[in-house]
Design a protein around this motif. Structure first.
Motif, PDB file in Angstrom:
ATOM      1  N   ILE A 464       2.926  -1.273   1.200  1.00  0.00           N
ATOM      2  CA  ILE A 464       2.177  -0.040   1.489  1.00  0.00           C
ATOM      3  C   ILE A 464       1.326  -0.205   2.740  1.00  0.00           C
ATOM      4  O   ILE A 464       1.254   0.707   3.589  1.00  0.00           O
ATOM      5  CB  ILE A 464       1.307   0.338   0.266  1.00  0.00           C
ATOM      6  CG1 ILE A 464       2.190   0.744  -0.906  1.00  0.00           C
ATOM      7  CG2 ILE A 464       0.321   1.455   0.626  1.00  0.00           C
ATOM      8  CD1 ILE A 464       1.439   0.999  -2.203  1.00  0.00           C
ATOM      9  N   LEU A 506       9.759   0.611  -2.748  1.00  0.00           N
ATOM     10  CA  LEU A 506       8.721   1.103  -3.651  1.00  0.00           C
ATOM     11  C   LEU A 506       9.293   1.994  -4.752  1.00  0.00           C
ATOM     12  O   LEU A 506       8.815   1.975  -5.892  1.00  0.00           O
ATOM     13  CB  LEU A 506       7.658   1.882  -2.858  1.00  0.00           C
ATOM     14  CG  LEU A 506       6.781   1.072  -1.899  1.00  0.00           C
ATOM     15  CD1 LEU A 506       5.864   2.009  -1.114  1.00  0.00           C
ATOM     16  CD2 LEU A 506       5.954   0.037  -2.646  1.00  0.00           C
ATOM     17  N   PHE A 547       1.330   4.803  -6.011  1.00  0.00           N
ATOM     18  CA  PHE A 547       1.447   5.091  -4.579  1.00  0.00           C
ATOM     19  C   PHE A 547       0.176   5.702  -3.990  1.00  0.00           C
ATOM     20  O   PHE A 547       0.179   6.210  -2.874  1.00  0.00           O
ATOM     21  CB  PHE A 547       2.622   6.047  -4.338  1.00  0.00           C
ATOM     22  CG  PHE A 547       3.883   5.640  -5.057  1.00  0.00           C
ATOM     23  CD1 PHE A 547       4.573   4.506  -4.666  1.00  0.00           C
ATOM     24  CD2 PHE A 547       4.360   6.366  -6.135  1.00  0.00           C
ATOM     25  CE1 PHE A 547       5.736   4.123  -5.312  1.00  0.00           C
ATOM     26  CE2 PHE A 547       5.516   5.992  -6.796  1.00  0.00           C
ATOM     27  CZ  PHE A 547       6.208   4.859  -6.393  1.00  0.00           C
ATOM     28  N   ARG A 555       2.212   9.740   1.352  1.00  0.00           N
ATOM     29  CA  ARG A 555       2.361  10.177  -0.033  1.00  0.00           C
ATOM     30  C   ARG A 555       3.189  11.451  -0.102  1.00  0.00           C
ATOM     31  O   ARG A 555       4.023  11.633  -0.983  1.00  0.00           O
ATOM     32  CB  ARG A 555       0.987  10.410  -0.673  1.00  0.00           C
ATOM     33  CG  ARG A 555       0.321   9.139  -1.169  1.00  0.00           C
ATOM     34  CD  ARG A 555      -0.621   9.395  -2.342  1.00  0.00           C
ATOM     35  NE  ARG A 555      -1.600  10.423  -2.033  1.00  0.00           N
ATOM     36  CZ  ARG A 555      -2.769  10.193  -1.443  1.00  0.00           C
ATOM     37  NH1 ARG A 555      -3.088   8.951  -1.084  1.00  0.00           N
ATOM     38  NH2 ARG A 555      -3.615  11.167  -1.218  1.00  0.00           N
ATOM     39  N   LEU A 558       6.741  10.412   0.631  1.00  0.00           N
ATOM     40  CA  LEU A 558       7.319   9.736  -0.513  1.00  0.00           C
ATOM     41  C   LEU A 558       7.640  10.736  -1.615  1.00  0.00           C
ATOM     42  O   LEU A 558       8.681  10.632  -2.293  1.00  0.00           O
ATOM     43  CB  LEU A 558       6.355   8.661  -1.026  1.00  0.00           C
ATOM     44  CG  LEU A 558       6.863   7.843  -2.212  1.00  0.00           C
ATOM     45  CD1 LEU A 558       6.638   6.350  -1.979  1.00  0.00           C
ATOM     46  CD2 LEU A 558       6.149   8.259  -3.504  1.00  0.00           C
TER      47      LEU A 558
END
Length: 695
Positions: A464, A506, A547, A555, A558
């Motif tokens: 991250i 992830l 996350f 974010r 994602l």
């Protein structure tokens, strides 16, 4: 962060160069060829002939002792020197101006009594009385007239000329001594010295057109103005070569020398402009003379220095002074720019030498940048390998790598631009090449970390942190370097791959957890689609906090990936050809379930940050195809769907139409053929169906 220091300003608290234009030393006994010949002829004269005194340049009224003391003292700075100008200039009415054309050198009508004898003139000159200079000129004129008239023996003429030349030597040394230290002389004395030089220039011009006297040795042109210029050059050399009063620690010898010479030249020329220019006649061109002398000595010193192999820092400083500080901070400083505008002093180094030094600087700088960036990446990857947790900044995992890389490049760019904008442009292209190589190395190093370090405790945190790095690179290149978008996208391609690989890693475990849940759709033959989807949404919601340390923009991105995955997996389940509905009611019921599920997916993903609105029609349009019964209506819906999702193929359509068990094979074929018609795509195609394989 490294900071540029303006070396011209010096260190805080550093004193200015003392003794500005406090010209030390006695005047040089430089002489013209004609004067040297005159001295040779004087050796033949009697012992009573006048010769230059050993105390030439002595000031009147006992100033010899005081002058000697001054030679031993340190120069005291501008403040003491300027005090001699607090009184206005006064001119003795009994003193004629030698440069006035109406002055007759044979006699002075304003002075009563007989003219002074040669011995009296000599004594007066030795005592520094420059007002007697008119008498020396008169003696020269009388000698010429006597030689022209004839009647005097050659030996006598030579003897008399030796006396006159001895007086001229005394006068010259007195005058040049005053002009060598102009700020130490009272204004009246300085004015007298300038008048003498001006008159001598006029006499040189007169002698050039006058017939020569064969008996007398040629003594003109005397070129006293040129001698004065030579004295200025000597003074410039002395001033610039002097050791600075204060030598700051931590600076190289070359750096201290640059600073001293630059500051001395600037301050001295400011004094020339402010104090000497108003006093000197125009023909002296005093500002030009001093500026040229200082410039030539400064340039000579740098040319000599440039011949040696310099260290990296001195190479940079040399270019900085030649290309920036000297032309901008000195020649174009507020007090000097107007005065030096038409002088055309030029550069301190020839263009060829400058180009060579610039090439050396660029090579050194690029090499250093490459080493520094490589070292920064090594330190970062070592922290990953040691399982060191990343820093947290404003609630997001943070890495210093992007900041370090951008700072290294920016500092190098600033250094180059401080030399010239052209050097800045040259290094920009070189640095972009090195940055591109660094980013590719960064991507490879990160991929290796993703592959080999899955068991580390801070594995996900470091992923991250590195994803969060990407905007710093992009923003810096876009705003600071103003790179065109196409070039910027190519340059940042490794970062896009790094981010995508990080996202995939992830999300990998989440998507694996969802796979058996999606299988329930086909395993239950779509008997409980609502309950199944609720399980899927719940499973995603539980994992989303993992996350939260991503930056907001990531974010959202994602969540778009999650949104795409949910829609894609849903379509995959519909395309398995395990569900065949032969009645219209069954098909409409499935269509209603699909619409309800599509609404849940869209609401959940949008609420959690997804902005993938382009996915909103993917499931509802399929539901509409399943709902419609008229083949022509289905064709229209399929054509519309193909414009929204250009990667929707005949294979995908066949799998969907397989659900509609009441369609004839001819109708299915006719509907499939609608995809053969070319439709205009308004926007670049985003992959959806190209991610879905149908058997």
């Amino acid at each position: 962060m490294l900071k540029m220091v303006t070396f011209f300003q010096g260190l805080p608290g550093q004193k200015s160069v003392p003794g500005t234009l406090d010209f030390p030393g006695s005047p040089q006994k430089s002489r013209s060829t004609s004067e040297a010949e005159s001295e040779a002829s004087m050796s033949e004269a009697s012992s009573e002939d006048l010769m230059p005194s050993q105390h030439t340049g002595m000031a009147p009224d006992g100033e010899e002792e005081e002058s000697a003391k001054k030679e031993k003292k340190k120069s005291k700075g501008l403040a003491n020197m300027f005090s001699v100008f607090t009184k206005g200039k006064k001119k003795k009415k009994s003193q004629p101006r030698l440069s006035d054309p109406e002055v007759q050198p044979k006699s002075s009508p304003e002075l009563d009594g007989p003219p002074p004898t040669v011995e009296e003139v000599k004594e007066a000159l030795e005592n520094g009385r420059l007002e007697t200079a008119w008498r020396v000129l008169a003696l020269e004129r009388e000698l010429e007239a006597e030689a022209t008239a004839g009647g005097t023996s050659d030996e006598e003429l030579v003897r008399q000329q030796s006396k006159v030349e001895a007086l001229y030597l005394l006068l010259r040394d007195q005058v040049l001594a005053v002009l060598r230290r102009p700020l130490e002389a009272p204004p009246e004395r300085l004015h007298q010295a300038l008048e003498v030089v001006s008159q001598q220039e006029l006499e040189d011009c007169r002698a050039a057109t006058a017939p020569a006297v064969a008996v007398l040795t040629a003594t003109r042109p005397r070129c006293w103005l040129q001698l004065w210029r030579g004295g200025v050059a000597e003074v410039a050399a002395e001033r610039l070569d002097a050791q600075p009063a204060v030598v700051p620690e931590g600076r190289s010898e070359a750096e201290n020398k640059f600073l001293h010479m630059g500051r001395t030249m600037k301050e001295d020329l400011e004094v020339v402009v402010e104090r000497l220019k108003p006093l000197f006649p125009a023909e002296f061109n005093v500002v030009h003379t001093y500026a040229k002398s200082y410039h030539e000595h400064f340039a000579a010193h740098l040319c000599t220095l440039a011949q040696f192999e310099l260290c990296e820092r001195d190479t940079y400083l040399l270019l900085l002074w030649v290309q920036n500080f000297y032309p901008n901070d000195i020649l174009n400083s507020p007090k000097l720019a107007k005065e030096l505008q038409g002088i055309r002093l030029g550069s301190l180094l020839p263009p060829k030498q400058i180009r060579l030094l610039e090439a050396v600087f660029l090579s050194n700088e690029v090499t250093n940048v490459k080493l520094l960036m490589t070292r920064a990446l090594e330190l970062e990857s070592q922290r990953w390998a040691r399982d060191v947790a990343p820093q947290s900044l404003d609630g997001h995992y943070h890495s210093e790598l992007a900041i370090d890389i951008v700072q290294i490049i920016s500092q190098s760019q600033v250094k180059a631009e401080n030399i010239t904008s052209d050097v800045g442009l040259q290094i920009k292209q070189l640095l972009l090449v090195e940055l591109s190589a660094l980013l590719r190395s960064y991507q490879r190093t990160f991929d290796e970390f993703l592959e080999k370090s899955k068991l580390l405790r801070n594995y996900r945190a470091n992923i991250i942190a590195n994803i969060n790095n990407c905007p710093s690179f992009w923003t810096s290149m876009e705003q600071t370097w103003q790179i065109p978008q196409d070039s910027l996208r190519y340059l940042m391609e490794p970062l896009k791959d790094l981010k995508d690989h990080g996202f995939n890693t992830l999300l990998q475990s989440l998507f694996l957890d969802l796979k058996p849940l999606f299988k329930k759709f086909t395993q239950t033959r779509w008997a409980t689609p609502v309950e199944t989807l609720e399980e899927i949404i719940t499973a995603v919601g539980v994992r989303l906090p993992e996350f939260s340390e991503l930056k907001d923009c990531f974010r959202e991105e994602l969540m778009e990936a999650v949104h795409l995955h949910l829609v894609k997996e849903y379509i995959i389940r519909l395309s398995k050809r395990r569900l065949v509905l032969k009645t219209e009611e069954q098909q409409q019921q499935l269509a209603r379930h699909i619409l309800a599920n599509a609404d849940v997916i869209q609401h959940f993903c949008t609420q959690n940050g997804s902005t993938a609105t382009w996915l909103n029609q993917a499931l509802p349009k399929i539901a509409e195809i399943i709902h419609l019964q008229d083949p022509n209506a289905i064709k229209i819906e399929v054509a519309t769907y193909a414009t929204l999702y250009p990667d929707f193929s005949k294979g995908h359509l066949t799998a969907i139409l397989a659900i509609k068990g009441n369609l004839l094979s001819s109708e299915v074929k006719s509907i499939r053929n609608i995809l053969d018609i070319n439709t205009e795509v308004q926007e670049p195609c985003r992959p959806l169906f190209s991610l879905i394989k149908v058997g």
